[in-house]
Design a protein around this motif. Sequence first.
Motif, short mmCIF file in Angstrom:
data_model
loop_
_atom_site.label_atom_id
_atom_site.label_comp_id
_atom_site.label_asym_id
_atom_site.label_seq_id
_atom_site.Cartn_x
_atom_site.Cartn_y
_atom_site.Cartn_z
N LYS A 76 -9.48 -20.35 -41.29
CA LYS A 76 -8.35 -19.49 -41.65
C LYS A 76 -7.03 -20.14 -41.22
N ASP A 77 -6.99 -20.66 -39.99
CA ASP A 77 -5.77 -21.30 -39.50
C ASP A 77 -5.40 -22.51 -40.36
N LEU A 78 -6.42 -23.29 -40.74
CA LEU A 78 -6.19 -24.47 -41.58
C LEU A 78 -5.63 -24.08 -42.93
N LEU A 79 -6.25 -23.11 -43.57
CA LEU A 79 -5.80 -22.66 -44.88
C LEU A 79 -4.40 -22.05 -44.81
N ASP A 80 -4.16 -21.24 -43.78
CA ASP A 80 -2.86 -20.61 -43.62
C ASP A 80 -1.77 -21.66 -43.41
N ALA A 81 -2.07 -22.65 -42.59
CA ALA A 81 -1.08 -23.69 -42.30
C ALA A 81 -0.73 -24.48 -43.54
N GLN A 82 -1.73 -24.89 -44.31
CA GLN A 82 -1.46 -25.68 -45.50
C GLN A 82 -0.83 -24.85 -46.62
N ALA A 83 -1.09 -23.55 -46.59
CA ALA A 83 -0.45 -22.67 -47.57
C ALA A 83 1.03 -22.47 -47.23
N GLN A 84 1.33 -22.36 -45.94
CA GLN A 84 2.72 -22.17 -45.53
C GLN A 84 3.56 -23.41 -45.83
N ARG A 85 3.03 -24.57 -45.45
CA ARG A 85 3.78 -25.81 -45.65
C ARG A 85 2.79 -26.98 -45.63
N PRO A 86 2.40 -27.51 -46.78
CA PRO A 86 1.45 -28.63 -46.81
C PRO A 86 1.95 -29.80 -45.97
N GLN A 131 7.53 -35.64 -40.67
CA GLN A 131 6.32 -35.04 -41.22
C GLN A 131 6.55 -33.55 -41.36
N ARG A 132 6.56 -33.08 -42.59
CA ARG A 132 6.70 -31.65 -42.84
C ARG A 132 5.36 -30.97 -42.56
N ALA A 133 5.39 -29.91 -41.78
CA ALA A 133 4.14 -29.25 -41.40
C ALA A 133 4.40 -27.79 -41.07
N ALA A 134 3.31 -27.05 -40.93
CA ALA A 134 3.39 -25.61 -40.67
C ALA A 134 3.99 -25.32 -39.31
N SER A 165 12.09 -25.39 -38.16
CA SER A 165 12.35 -25.99 -39.47
C SER A 165 11.10 -26.50 -40.17
N GLY A 166 10.06 -26.82 -39.41
CA GLY A 166 8.89 -27.46 -40.00
C GLY A 166 9.02 -28.97 -40.07
#
Length: 336
Positions: A277-287, A115-118, A217-218
């Motif tokens: 903010k944390d949610l938006l930042d995380a999904q912006a960095q790596r959906p 699972q690719r993630a922030a 690595s994410g």
Amino acid sequence: MFQRTLRTSAAALFLMLTAACGSSAEAESSSSSSSDLSSVTLRVGATGWKNEEAILKYAGLDDTPYEVKWSLFQGGDLQLQAIRAGALDLASSSEIPPVFAAADGDPNFKVVAVQRAATLNQEVVVPKGSKVTDIAGLKGKKVGYVQNTTAHYFLYELLKQTGLKWSDIDAKPLLPNDGLAALNGGGIDAFASYGTSVITAHQQGATRVGSGKDILSGNFLWSAKESVLTSPARKAAVADLIARITRAYAYVRDGHEDGFAEITAEATHQPLAQAKKDLLDAQAQRPTAARTVGDDTIASQQKVADAFTELGELKGKLDVKSFWTTELNADLKKVL
């Protein structure tokens, strides 16, 4: 040794509480048809808070044709211990816990998907009023870290980048909650941790002196007990659950951030604005999205394992591909 005893005791307690449900899961027939999932029960681990369970419900994707029993752990390492002991079918973790679970002996699990993630909220923090402002300032200090996790890895890499050795700090292995208490009580000078523990530390006045954001690595791994892979029905259920989580995050990104931010804020005890903010930042960095096993994902974990060999945490070089499998790839491709 004391820390390992704590972890072993925590895992043993969990196993005592879940022994009854373990026997029923094992009773599922390995010859079940993959089209009939009604008899399947998946025991799935979660770390921090049950965000996967929550996001499935929020997106209306929790109506699985199989039963899912979620259990909460303080780290992916404890999830892997539970898999090793037969108390979980599916564990979620960073790249690190499977390395140590496999190094302890013949693993009874396989990494089946990624699972690719922030990689946000992976930090080294110091308490309010600390004079330490960067990683170099940790020399000679008592530094807590969550052993055999991302925190262990990025702390080591951050020290190397600064020209410090692991022996240059007084390293203290601590669980997230214990680390927070020690940080606030003056027992340690800094703490390397992740997720809700970092969020809470900031709420209590801590400041960041280092981040694992660009070190990690994410890749977050789904590890399944080997017996799961012998049943077509259970394999199909695992693939379906992982795909549903991917679709649930896509649903949140499609204009439904506010509602899930409210759920997150309540679960993590933080202000709504910060949770959003944390949610938006995380999904912006790596959906957040699942992908199948490939040579590159295996190579990424090999790099991590090699770092722990350098650190002296592993007795020798570990070949990580021995506990990876592509057996779920076909099932996962069908439903992603």
